[in-house]
Design a protein around this motif. Structure first.
Motif, PDB file in Angstrom:
ATOM      1  N   VAL A  96       0.410  -1.351  -0.481  1.00 27.89           N
ATOM      2  CA  VAL A  96      -0.375  -0.008   0.308  1.00 27.89           C
ATOM      3  C   VAL A  96       0.998   0.884  -0.120  1.00 27.89           C
ATOM      4  O   VAL A  96       0.357   2.195  -0.240  1.00 27.89           O
ATOM      5  N   MET A  97       2.432   1.172   1.322  1.00 22.55           N
ATOM      6  CA  MET A  97       2.472   2.007   0.793  1.00 22.55           C
ATOM      7  C   MET A  97       3.071   2.461  -0.696  1.00 22.55           C
ATOM      8  O   MET A  97       3.638   3.366  -1.193  1.00 22.55           O
ATOM      9  N   MET A 145      -2.717  10.164   2.921  1.00 29.60           N
ATOM     10  CA  MET A 145      -3.379   9.217   3.862  1.00 29.60           C
ATOM     11  C   MET A 145      -3.341   7.263   3.956  1.00 29.60           C
ATOM     12  O   MET A 145      -3.053   6.927   4.345  1.00 29.60           O
ATOM     13  N   VAL A 146      -3.407   7.943   2.474  1.00 27.15           N
ATOM     14  CA  VAL A 146      -3.795   6.019   1.842  1.00 27.15           C
ATOM     15  C   VAL A 146      -1.951   5.142   2.513  1.00 27.15           C
ATOM     16  O   VAL A 146      -2.256   4.599   2.940  1.00 27.15           O
ATOM     17  N   ALA A 147      -1.094   6.553   1.992  1.00 26.82           N
ATOM     18  CA  ALA A 147       0.814   5.930   2.733  1.00 26.82           C
ATOM     19  C   ALA A 147       0.033   6.125   3.752  1.00 26.82           C
ATOM     20  O   ALA A 147       1.108   5.151   4.587  1.00 26.82           O
ATOM     21  N   PHE A 164      -1.512   7.909  12.271  1.00 25.65           N
ATOM     22  CA  PHE A 164      -2.407   8.047  10.637  1.00 25.65           C
ATOM     23  C   PHE A 164      -3.909   8.482  11.744  1.00 25.65           C
ATOM     24  O   PHE A 164      -4.126   9.622  10.010  1.00 25.65           O
ATOM     25  N   VAL A 165      -4.000   8.397  12.378  1.00 24.83           N
ATOM     26  CA  VAL A 165      -5.179  10.164  13.022  1.00 24.83           C
ATOM     27  C   VAL A 165      -5.402  11.332  13.005  1.00 24.83           C
ATOM     28  O   VAL A 165      -6.087  11.865  12.034  1.00 24.83           O
ATOM     29  N   ILE A 171      -4.572  16.651   7.635  1.00 18.44           N
ATOM     30  CA  ILE A 171      -4.812  17.207   6.016  1.00 18.44           C
ATOM     31  C   ILE A 171      -5.794  17.128   5.693  1.00 18.44           C
ATOM     32  O   ILE A 171      -6.088  18.104   4.900  1.00 18.44           O
ATOM     33  N   VAL A 172      -6.930  16.695   6.460  1.00 21.86           N
ATOM     34  CA  VAL A 172      -8.848  17.446   6.046  1.00 21.86           C
ATOM     35  C   VAL A 172      -8.571  18.761   6.487  1.00 21.86           C
ATOM     36  O   VAL A 172      -9.233  19.713   5.826  1.00 21.86           O
ATOM     37  N   ILE A 173      -7.865  19.207   7.728  1.00 21.90           N
ATOM     38  CA  ILE A 173      -7.707  20.601   7.859  1.00 21.90           C
ATOM     39  C   ILE A 173      -6.560  21.933   6.355  1.00 21.90           C
ATOM     40  O   ILE A 173      -7.466  22.074   6.481  1.00 21.90           O
ATOM     41  N   GLN A 174      -5.975  21.487   6.546  1.00 24.56           N
ATOM     42  CA  GLN A 174      -4.586  21.376   5.379  1.00 24.56           C
ATOM     43  C   GLN A 174      -5.929  22.284   4.566  1.00 24.56           C
ATOM     44  O   GLN A 174      -6.120  22.780   3.828  1.00 24.56           O
ATOM     45  N   GLU A 175      -6.725  21.336   3.720  1.00 23.67           N
ATOM     46  CA  GLU A 175      -7.462  20.876   2.562  1.00 23.67           C
ATOM     47  C   GLU A 175      -8.731  22.338   3.073  1.00 23.67           C
ATOM     48  O   GLU A 175      -8.603  22.482   1.411  1.00 23.67           O
TER      49      GLU A 175
END
Length: 204
Positions: A96-97, A145-147, A164-165, A171-175
């Protein structure tokens, strides 16, 4: 070398490669464009806090992976999950990574000199809607996020779960912050782009 030992080497070398890649890329782009490639915002702002937190955890992940390579008992301190700490799960995490980073590198190559990490003080200069950005407004963040999920599988532990959390939350906040910056800069063009392109991949 068994799978667990292989995985220790894989994680240490994987994150070392990522660190070297971005160090070289940032240095090269900085010299070429004479711009700040990874702006972190002003101290006290949400943007600044998110960027600093993300950088601290990236450094911590690299440190942990190298420490556990030379000192295996470190696993006892990061709280591994015995039920998940099996070869099939570890290898799945590695795959996955690798897949996620391949996607990230592909997007980097596509963006060429336009790539930036963070929000420039003068705002984004270009609205990119082609290539991978036809399918997702944030393909790079999606792959990150997948990584991070892959990292949890490759090193199933309380430490990687926390990474991960926190990674997903930041990332959601940055987006949201970057989306607002794009909206302020490009107005109706960005609004139309948002209407036809999902924020991540399937959901608008």
């Amino acid at each position: 070398m068994d799978i667990i030992e292989f995985n220790r080497w894989f994680l240490a070398l994987f994150f070392a490669f990522v660190a070297v890649f971005y160090a070289v890329r940032i240095t090269f782009l900085t010299k070429k464009t004479r711009e700040i490639i990874t702006p972190i915002g002003k101290p006290g702002t949400v943007h600044y806090s998110i960027e600093v937190l993300f950088r601290v955890f990236r450094a911590l992940i690299l440190l942990v992976c190298w420490v556990r390579l030379w000192w295996p008992p470190a696993d006892d301190y990061i709280g591994t999950f015995p039920q998940l700490f099996v070869p099939s799960v570890l290898v799945a995490g590695d795959l996955v990574m690798v897949t996620a980073v391949a996607g990230i590198l592909s997007i980097n190559l596509y963006l060429k000199d336009v790539w930036r990490s963070g929000i420039p003080e003068r705002g984004p200069f270009e609205l990119i809607t082609s290539g991978p950005y036809r399918f997702s407004r944030n393909p790079m963040m999606l792959f990150v996020m997948v990584a991070q999920f892959g990292f949890f599988l490759a090193l199933p532990s309380y430490f990687s779960l926390l990474c991960f959390v926190l990674g997903v939350v930041t990332i959601v906040i940055q987006e949201r912050l970057e989306g607002q910056a794009l909206s302020d800069k490009f107005g109706d063009r960005y609004a139309i782009y948002c209407q036809r392109t999902p924020r991540w991949l399937l959901m608008r």
